[in-house]
Scaffold this motif. Structure first.
Motif, PDB file in Angstrom:
ATOM      1  N   VAL A  47     -11.189  -6.101   0.010  1.00 35.84           N
ATOM      2  CA  VAL A  47     -11.899  -5.318  -0.996  1.00 35.84           C
ATOM      3  C   VAL A  47     -13.010  -6.146  -1.626  1.00 35.84           C
TER       4      VAL A  47
ATOM      5  N   LEU B 180      -8.610  -0.604  -7.222  1.00 33.67           N
ATOM      6  CA  LEU B 180      -7.892  -1.153  -6.079  1.00 33.67           C
ATOM      7  C   LEU B 180      -7.992  -2.678  -6.073  1.00 33.67           C
ATOM      8  N   GLN B 181      -9.183  -3.206  -6.341  1.00 34.68           N
ATOM      9  CA  GLN B 181      -9.345  -4.660  -6.412  1.00 34.68           C
ATOM     10  C   GLN B 181      -8.435  -5.263  -7.481  1.00 34.68           C
TER      11      GLN B 181
ATOM     12  N   LEU C 168      -4.988   3.377  -1.168  1.00 31.20           N
ATOM     13  CA  LEU C 168      -6.175   3.302  -0.322  1.00 31.20           C
ATOM     14  C   LEU C 168      -6.896   4.642  -0.235  1.00 31.20           C
TER      15      LEU C 168
ATOM     16  N   LEU D 178      -4.761  -5.231  -6.319  1.00 26.85           N
ATOM     17  CA  LEU D 178      -4.466  -6.246  -5.308  1.00 26.85           C
ATOM     18  C   LEU D 178      -4.511  -7.644  -5.907  1.00 26.85           C
TER      19      LEU D 178
ATOM     20  N   HIS E 208       1.765   7.754  -2.257  1.00 26.31           N
ATOM     21  CA  HIS E 208       2.262   6.629  -3.052  1.00 26.31           C
ATOM     22  C   HIS E 208       3.158   7.155  -4.174  1.00 26.31           C
TER      23      HIS E 208
ATOM     24  N   TYR F   3      -7.643   8.001  -7.439  1.00 27.34           N
ATOM     25  CA  TYR F   3      -8.048   7.358  -8.687  1.00 27.34           C
ATOM     26  C   TYR F   3      -8.796   8.338  -9.592  1.00 27.34           C
TER      27      TYR F   3
ATOM     28  N   LYS G 180      -0.871   1.756  -7.726  1.00 23.76           N
ATOM     29  CA  LYS G 180      -1.890   0.817  -8.197  1.00 23.76           C
ATOM     30  C   LYS G 180      -2.776   0.312  -7.068  1.00 23.76           C
ATOM     31  N   CYS G 181      -2.287   0.399  -5.829  1.00 23.93           N
ATOM     32  CA  CYS G 181      -3.045  -0.103  -4.680  1.00 23.93           C
ATOM     33  C   CYS G 181      -3.285   1.014  -3.662  1.00 23.93           C
TER      34      CYS G 181
ATOM     35  N   GLY H  30     -12.608   3.782  -8.259  1.00 22.22           N
ATOM     36  CA  GLY H  30     -11.377   3.627  -7.490  1.00 22.22           C
ATOM     37  C   GLY H  30     -11.335   2.314  -6.739  1.00 22.22           C
TER      38      GLY H  30
ATOM     39  N   PHE I 134       0.788  -1.228   0.000  1.00 18.57           N
ATOM     40  CA  PHE I 134       0.000   0.000   0.000  1.00 18.57           C
ATOM     41  C   PHE I 134       0.825   1.285   0.000  1.00 18.57           C
TER      42      PHE I 134
END
Length: 234
Positions: A172, A157-158, A88, A161, A217, A93, A85-86, A153, A80
């Motif tokens: 998620v 995130l899904q 939170l 991951l 990030h 996004y 790309k991940c 978003g 994270f």
């Protein structure tokens, strides 16, 4: 904030929705000693939820309980805190590293404030755990709108991951099982973000440069993400 739209009502009873969101919020937080100590309670509560929500939460809680604590903490940071790309943070996004993200964060704070919550200066209001905690303990309606407004978003995130084969993908998946299937405009937004990525601009010495938490990030990776727009829990 994304365009305002009316969202379907939750299909889960409110107590189950609040419980599910609370557990996802906890399991997406940093796996410190406090969280690890709560795992028995989390597993007990997850066992009371519908299978689509509870089963992935039980898998993740089991993984955290069985893994080496230091290795889990390292994996969390690698997942994270070192990749966009991940992220939170939901507004990333939609707005990327642009000035519009600062405006979106203010709108999150205003939504909380109208519902009686003041977010501390040490946390960003769009962090998924913060939104879910607010929904679990405060206004379901406001959290429901924020989550669905930023559904693309959550989908990205899904995918991120899943591409990492991360155990936190289960959290998620459980969240998505509490939300309605993607509608056409949401699916289009996910496809567009997948193809183009979030917006990007040099923001100079305002916004993110003054508060580095707005861009938590800084590294980027090039994961090959496959797109699933069915809205079915994964």
């Amino acid at each position: 904030m994304p365009v305002r739209r009316r969202h379907p009502a939750p299909s889960l009873p409110e107590p189950a929705l609040r419980t599910g969101w609370q557990l996802v919020s906890l399991l997406l937080s940093y796996p410190d000693d406090r969280l690890l100590g709560l795992l028995p309670t989390i597993r007990e509560a997850a066992g009371t939820l519908p299978d689509a929500v509870g089963s992935p939460l039980l898998r993740l809680a089991g993984h955290l309980a069985d893994a080496d604590p230091q290795a889990v903490c390292t994996a969390y940071v690698d997942t994270f805190d070192t990749t966009r790309k991940c992220a939170l943070h939901l507004t990333y996004y939609a707005h990327g590293d642009t000035r519009k993200r600062g405006i979106a964060l203010v709108q999150f704070k205003q939504a909380y404030r109208r519902a009686g919550l003041e977010v501390g200066e040490d946390e960003l209001p769009d962090h998924l755990s913060v939104v879910l905690e607010f929904g679990a303990t405060g206004s379901v309606a406001v959290a429901w709108k924020l989550l669905n407004d930023h559904r693309s978003g959550i989908e990205l995130l899904q995918l991120g991951l899943d591409a990492k084969d991360s155990p936190w993908a289960d959290a998620v998946s459980a969240l998505r099982a509490t939300l309605p299937p993607l509608d056409g405009s949401q699916a289009e937004a996910v496809a567009r973000l997948l193809a183009e990525g979030p917006p990007n601009e040099d923001v100079g010495l305002d916004g993110y440069a003054l508060d580095p938490r707005l861009n938590p990030h800084p590294a980027d990776d090039d994961l090959d993400l496959s797109l699933d727009l069915t809205g079915a829990p994964r």
